[in-house]
Write a protein that holds these residues in place. Structure first.
Motif, PDB file in Angstrom:
ATOM      1  N   UNK A  93      37.470  55.928  28.944  1.00 36.26           N
ATOM      2  CA  UNK A  93      38.073  54.974  29.891  1.00 36.26           C
ATOM      3  C   UNK A  93      39.308  54.266  29.338  1.00 36.26           C
ATOM      4  N   UNK A  94      39.284  53.887  28.067  1.00 41.99           N
ATOM      5  CA  UNK A  94      40.441  53.197  27.484  1.00 41.99           C
ATOM      6  C   UNK A  94      41.652  54.123  27.411  1.00 41.99           C
ATOM      7  N   UNK A  95      41.416  55.401  27.149  1.00 41.06           N
ATOM      8  CA  UNK A  95      42.520  56.359  27.102  1.00 41.06           C
ATOM      9  C   UNK A  95      43.170  56.477  28.478  1.00 41.06           C
ATOM     10  N   UNK A  96      42.352  56.678  29.495  1.00 40.27           N
ATOM     11  CA  UNK A  96      42.868  56.874  30.851  1.00 40.27           C
ATOM     12  C   UNK A  96      43.591  55.628  31.352  1.00 40.27           C
ATOM     13  N   UNK A  97      42.934  54.480  31.258  1.00 39.68           N
ATOM     14  CA  UNK A  97      43.551  53.253  31.763  1.00 39.68           C
ATOM     15  C   UNK A  97      44.730  52.811  30.899  1.00 39.68           C
ATOM     16  N   UNK A  98      44.653  53.095  29.593  1.00 39.01           N
ATOM     17  CA  UNK A  98      45.771  52.743  28.722  1.00 39.01           C
ATOM     18  C   UNK A  98      47.039  53.496  29.099  1.00 39.01           C
ATOM     19  N   UNK A  99      46.903  54.785  29.379  1.00 37.55           N
ATOM     20  CA  UNK A  99      48.062  55.588  29.777  1.00 37.55           C
ATOM     21  C   UNK A  99      48.577  55.194  31.151  1.00 37.55           C
ATOM     22  N   UNK A 100      47.667  54.828  32.045  1.00 40.21           N
ATOM     23  CA  UNK A 100      48.061  54.483  33.414  1.00 40.21           C
ATOM     24  C   UNK A 100      48.637  53.075  33.526  1.00 40.21           C
ATOM     25  N   UNK A 101      48.065  52.129  32.787  1.00 37.82           N
ATOM     26  CA  UNK A 101      48.395  50.716  33.009  1.00 37.82           C
ATOM     27  C   UNK A 101      49.040  50.017  31.823  1.00 37.82           C
ATOM     28  N   UNK A 102      49.193  50.726  30.684  1.00 40.16           N
ATOM     29  CA  UNK A 102      49.686  50.076  29.473  1.00 40.16           C
ATOM     30  C   UNK A 102      51.010  49.356  29.655  1.00 40.16           C
ATOM     31  N   UNK A 103      51.976  50.028  30.261  1.00 40.86           N
ATOM     32  CA  UNK A 103      53.300  49.419  30.445  1.00 40.86           C
ATOM     33  C   UNK A 103      53.230  48.218  31.378  1.00 40.86           C
ATOM     34  N   UNK A 104      52.475  48.331  32.455  1.00 42.17           N
ATOM     35  CA  UNK A 104      52.378  47.230  33.421  1.00 42.17           C
ATOM     36  C   UNK A 104      51.712  46.012  32.788  1.00 42.17           C
ATOM     37  N   UNK A 106      51.721  45.160  29.560  1.00 46.99           N
ATOM     38  CA  UNK A 106      52.669  44.515  28.638  1.00 46.99           C
ATOM     39  C   UNK A 106      53.747  43.748  29.393  1.00 46.99           C
ATOM     40  N   UNK A 107      54.132  44.279  30.559  1.00 44.10           N
ATOM     41  CA  UNK A 107      55.212  43.655  31.321  1.00 44.10           C
ATOM     42  C   UNK A 107      54.759  42.382  32.032  1.00 44.10           C
ATOM     43  N   UNK A 108      53.505  42.318  32.451  1.00 44.00           N
ATOM     44  CA  UNK A 108      53.088  41.236  33.331  1.00 44.00           C
ATOM     45  C   UNK A 108      51.997  40.318  32.781  1.00 44.00           C
ATOM     46  N   UNK A 109      51.211  40.777  31.809  1.00 43.78           N
ATOM     47  CA  UNK A 109      50.062  39.978  31.382  1.00 43.78           C
ATOM     48  C   UNK A 109      50.240  39.285  30.040  1.00 43.78           C
ATOM     49  N   UNK A 110      51.289  39.654  29.288  1.00 42.68           N
ATOM     50  CA  UNK A 110      51.520  38.961  28.012  1.00 42.68           C
ATOM     51  C   UNK A 110      52.282  37.667  28.278  1.00 42.68           C
ATOM     52  N   UNK A 111      51.553  36.690  28.841  1.00 40.85           N
ATOM     53  CA  UNK A 111      52.118  35.374  29.129  1.00 40.85           C
ATOM     54  C   UNK A 111      51.198  34.317  28.519  1.00 40.85           C
ATOM     55  N   UNK A 112      51.717  33.140  28.216  1.00 40.78           N
ATOM     56  CA  UNK A 112      50.875  32.091  27.624  1.00 40.78           C
ATOM     57  C   UNK A 112      49.655  31.765  28.467  1.00 40.78           C
ATOM     58  N   UNK A 113      49.857  31.708  29.788  1.00 43.65           N
ATOM     59  CA  UNK A 113      48.743  31.379  30.668  1.00 43.65           C
ATOM     60  C   UNK A 113      47.628  32.396  30.608  1.00 43.65           C
ATOM     61  N   UNK A 114      47.982  33.683  30.611  1.00 43.03           N
ATOM     62  CA  UNK A 114      46.978  34.748  30.572  1.00 43.03           C
ATOM     63  C   UNK A 114      46.264  34.748  29.224  1.00 43.03           C
ATOM     64  N   UNK A 115      47.039  34.663  28.135  1.00 46.22           N
ATOM     65  CA  UNK A 115      46.445  34.690  26.796  1.00 46.22           C
ATOM     66  C   UNK A 115      45.492  33.507  26.607  1.00 46.22           C
ATOM     67  N   UNK A 154      32.168  51.536  27.380  1.00 44.66           N
ATOM     68  CA  UNK A 154      33.551  51.989  27.404  1.00 44.66           C
ATOM     69  C   UNK A 154      34.362  51.311  28.485  1.00 44.66           C
ATOM     70  N   UNK A 155      33.739  51.092  29.643  1.00 44.79           N
ATOM     71  CA  UNK A 155      34.434  50.394  30.738  1.00 44.79           C
ATOM     72  C   UNK A 155      34.667  48.935  30.370  1.00 44.79           C
ATOM     73  N   UNK A 156      33.685  48.324  29.719  1.00 43.70           N
ATOM     74  CA  UNK A 156      33.845  46.932  29.279  1.00 43.70           C
ATOM     75  C   UNK A 156      34.965  46.828  28.253  1.00 43.70           C
ATOM     76  N   UNK A 157      35.088  47.847  27.386  1.00 45.81           N
ATOM     77  CA  UNK A 157      36.153  47.834  26.383  1.00 45.81           C
ATOM     78  C   UNK A 157      37.532  47.748  27.036  1.00 45.81           C
ATOM     79  N   UNK A 158      37.663  48.295  28.239  1.00 44.29           N
ATOM     80  CA  UNK A 158      38.957  48.275  28.931  1.00 44.29           C
ATOM     81  C   UNK A 158      39.420  46.858  29.250  1.00 44.29           C
ATOM     82  N   UNK A 159      38.486  45.922  29.320  1.00 41.71           N
ATOM     83  CA  UNK A 159      38.876  44.530  29.546  1.00 41.71           C
ATOM     84  C   UNK A 159      39.774  44.023  28.431  1.00 41.71           C
TER      85      UNK A 159
END
Length: 274
Positions: A93-104, A106-115, A154-159
C-alpha cells in the motif's frame, strides 16, 4: 574536508537514528534540526532520506536471527513463506499510494498547521490506544498474523505519508488497535520498515541523483554511520522499554512537540514546508 559540515551530518544522523523507530516522527525532528543547523536545501532533503539506510541496517542486525532463519526456510517452510508474504503485503500500500500521491502530499500537506495537528492528534490517539489496550491482545507474535492483518497494518502505515504522523507510530499503535500485542506490533513495525525505508531511500537517491557529487560522499557516510549507531542503541532500548512500559510518555511528548511547531512557525524561526 569541511569539518563543520561533517559535524552537522553527524548530528542529523543521530536525530534520524533516535527518532526513526520511536512513535514521534523522524521527519518533524529532522526539519527542526535542519532549520537550527542551517541544513535545509534540496540536497539536505535527499540526505535525510538516504541516512535512513543506516537506521535500517541497525534493525537488520538486531533482528538478524529471525531474518536469517526466514530466508533459509523460505523455499520449504510454510511459516517462513507466510511471514515473508505478510511483510510484502503490508509493504505494497505505501508503494502504490506513495507513487500516486507523493508529490501532492509534499506540495500541500507540509505546512505548520498540518504538522502540528498530526503531532497532537497522534499523541491523543496513543493515549486512547493505551487505555484501550487493557483487553487481552488477539495476536502475541508476528507469526500469528494473517494476510488480512498484514494488509491492515500496511494501510495504517500509509497514514505516515502525512507529515508529523510517524511511520513507526502509525504501524505500532495501529497494530495495537488491530489486536496485536505491544511487542508483536513493535516487531512487525521494524520488519516492515526494512523494505519501506530502503525502497524510499533508493528511490529518492535515484530521482535526485543529479544533485549529488562525489564530494558529498563523506557527508553521507558520516550521516549513515551516526544514524546506524544511534538507531541500534534506540532499538535495543525500545525493545526493553516496551516489556514493562506503555507508550504514554511519547503521547505527551508529541503533544508538546506539536505546540512547539506552532510556536516556531508563528515566530518565523522554522520553515515547516518541505
Amino acid at each position: 574536508m569541511d569539518v563543520v559540515l561533517l559535524a552537522k551530518a553527524a548530528i542529523m544522523g543521530v536525530v534520524e537514528g533516535l527518532t526513526e523507530f520511536l512513535p514521534i516522527s523522524s521527519t518533524g525532528h529532522l526539519i527542526l534540526a535542519g532549520a537550527l543547523l542551517g541544513v535545509n536545501d534540496e540536497k539536505a532533503k535527499v540526505f535525510e532520506i538516504a541516512i535512513q539506510t543506516g537506521a535500517i541496517l541497525a534493525v537488520i542486525i538486531v533482528y538478524w536471527q529471525k531474518i536469517r532463519s526466514t530466508l533459509v526456510a523460505l523455499p520449504t517452510q510454510g511459516q517462513a513463506q507466510r511471514f515473508a508474504l505478510n511483510v510484502f503485503i503490508a509493504f505494497l500500500p505505501a508503494v502504490v499510494l506513495g507513487l500516486l500521491l507523493g508529490k501532492a502530499i509534499k506540495a500541500h500537506l507540509f505546512t505548520p498547521g498540518v504538522v502540528a495537528t498530526t503531532f497532537i492528534v497522534g499523541g491523543l490517539v496513543i493515549l486512547w490506544a493505551e487505555k484501550r489496550q487493557q483487553a487481552a491482545s488477539r495476536i502475541e507474535d508476528v507469526d500469528q498474523m494473517s494476510a488480512l492483518d498484514a494488509l491492515k497494518v500496511g494501510l495504517v502505515q500509509c497514514l505516515a505519508m502525512v507529515p508529523g504522523t510517524s511511520r513507526s507510530g502509525a504501524t505500532i499503535i495501529g497494530g495495537m488497535l488491530l489486536g496485536l500485542s505491544r511487542k508483536a506490533a513493535t516487531d512487525f513495525s521494524f520488519y516492515l520498515a526494512i523494505p519501506t525505508l530502503i525502497g524510499a531511500g533508493a528511490y529518492s537517491l535515484y530521482k535526485e541523483r543529479a544533485l549529488l557529487t562525489a564530494a558529498d560522499l563523506p557527508m553521507f557516510l558520516v550521516g549513515l554511520l551516526f544514524s546506524f549507531v544511534s538507531a541500534w542503541a534506540c532499538v535495543h532500548w525500545l525493545l526493553r522499554y516496551i516489556s514493562s512500559h506503555r507508550f504514554t510518555p511519547f503521547a505527551w511528548y508529541r503533544i508538546a512537540f506539536g505546540l512547539l511547531v506552532l510556536l516556531t512557525s508563528s515566530m518565523g524561526w522554522v520553515d515547516w514546508h518541505d
